[in-house]
Write a protein that holds these residues in place. Structure first.
Motif, short mmCIF file in Angstrom:
data_model
loop_
_atom_site.label_atom_id
_atom_site.label_comp_id
_atom_site.label_asym_id
_atom_site.label_seq_id
_atom_site.Cartn_x
_atom_site.Cartn_y
_atom_site.Cartn_z
N UNK A 126 0.84 -1.20 0.00
CA UNK A 126 0.00 0.00 0.00
C UNK A 126 0.87 1.25 0.00
N UNK A 127 1.94 1.23 0.83
CA UNK A 127 2.84 2.38 0.91
C UNK A 127 3.48 2.67 -0.45
N UNK A 128 3.82 1.61 -1.18
CA UNK A 128 4.41 1.78 -2.51
C UNK A 128 3.42 2.48 -3.44
N UNK A 129 2.16 2.06 -3.38
CA UNK A 129 1.13 2.70 -4.22
C UNK A 129 0.96 4.17 -3.85
N UNK A 130 1.02 4.47 -2.55
CA UNK A 130 0.91 5.87 -2.11
C UNK A 130 2.10 6.68 -2.62
N UNK A 131 3.29 6.10 -2.53
CA UNK A 131 4.51 6.81 -2.96
C UNK A 131 4.52 7.07 -4.46
#
Length: 356
Positions: A126-131
């Motif tokens: 999820x963090x990768x998608x946000x970044x």
């Protein structure tokens, strides 16, 4: 040129994402220092952030530039990159204990069987998608999640009301001497003004915009203060031993005893928002790498940042609590300098006629 964020989204950003990371471990830490006065150091630290945000908005009105452009115009590209590298490390330090906190909370409270270190792996996807996303998406997430945060906290307050001992908060002010030290320990959870600093240039500062943003942060701070008071009213003298406030604060409610763990609706709501909140330091790390290195696509720095944070969590897993305690105990000055002092001092920069 149309800005990526509206002032409304900036306001909702602080209401949606800033309270959530302060609700898991911070209440028990502050109650260990200040007992029933745990809300006082939170007010002191929140007031410092409020002043910092006021100065940042004053700076934005004066300069009209993004943080990156402001550094480059006044100090040149080399010194700008040095400052940004320091902020990259700052976000790394700021994000690590929050990740450890949420990982331990999820593993120890939401799993019936023994979890593995891989249980927290989906967060990094999820963090990768946000970044990978741009600031515009953060604004849209703010529109979506501010209701989740506020309604989840209201549900917590309602469910815990019947279990509160309102005399536990009295007498007020007997632990004032511990307030400065307690505020120092809370710096890692606060420092919210730094996010506003990195959002400069993404929104148009119109008439009354500064007042709206300040009020929105006051609302965010009020939600945290109310949660801290409710937490202590629920647990009194054992509050400092209650490590995971979100789950425990309302589980003894008579409604839950009769109906079931409906409080998990609020728990999962806050954890959902917390996933975005914890991704924000990584998002701004990605912004920094995009600024100082010649990446053509955002996905490459996003992968680097996400993998770096993932690597730290996995490699330091056995020492994570020790490192978390070290950061909160000894690195308060780092948070103070980068979250508050530097943003405040930027107001003394001379205004230069440069287009943003």
């Amino acid at each position: 040129m149309k800005k990526e964020l509206t002032v409304r989204q900036v306001c909702l950003f602080f209401i949606a994402f800033m309270p959530v990371t302060k609700l898991i471990l911070m209440p028990s830490v502050l109650s260990g220092f200040s007992s029933q006065d745990l809300w006082i150091p939170a007010i002191l630290t929140g007031a410092l952030d409020l002043f910092t945000m006021y100065m940042i908005l004053k700076l934005y009105k004066k300069q009209g530039l993004s943080f990156f452009k402001l550094l480059e115009v006044n100090f040149g590209k080399v010194f700008k990159n040095i400052i940004l590298i320091l902020y990259f490390l700052y976000f790394l330090i700021k994000g690590f204990p929050l990740l450890v906190e949420q990982k331990n909370y999820v593993n120890l409270t939401l799993y019936e069987t023994a979890p593995t270190i891989l249980s927290f792996l989906p967060f990094f996807l999820v963090a990768l998608l946000v970044c990978i996303t741009k600031v515009r998406t953060i604004g849209r997430l703010s529109d979506l999640f501010f209701l989740v945060t506020t309604l989840s906290l209201i549900l917590v307050f309602v469910l815990s009301f019947s279990n509160l001992d309102f005399g536990a908060i009295l007498p007020v002010g007997v632990n004032l001497k511990s307030a400065p030290l307690s505020s120092y320990y809370s710096l890692g959870w606060f420092g919210d003004g730094v996010y506003l600093l990195f959002l400069l240039g993404s929104f148009e500062l119109g008439k009354k915009s500064r007042v709206k943003i300040i009020i929105s942060y006051l609302i965010s701070l009020l939600l945290v203060i109310l949660f801290l008071i409710t937490f202590y009213l629920a647990f009194d003298s054992i509050a400092h031993r209650t490590l995971f406030a979100i789950t425990d604060i309302s589980k003894y409610s008579t409604v839950i005893n009769n109906v079931g763990r409906v409080d998990y609706i609020s728990v999962f709501g806050l954890l959902l928002v917390g996933t975005i909140s914890l991704s924000l330091p990584m998002f701004f790390q990605t912004q920094i790498l995009m600024e100082i290195l010649p990446f053509k696509k955002r996905i490459y720095p996003a992968i680097i940042v996400t993998f770096l944070n993932l690597l730290l969590i996995f490699i330091l897993n056995d020492y994570s609590v020790i490192i978390q305690n070290f950061i909160h105990t000894y690195l308060g000055l780092v948070f103070l300098v980068f979250s508050n002092l530097i943003p405040i001092l930027l107001i003394f920069l001379r205004r230069k006629n440069v287009k943003s």
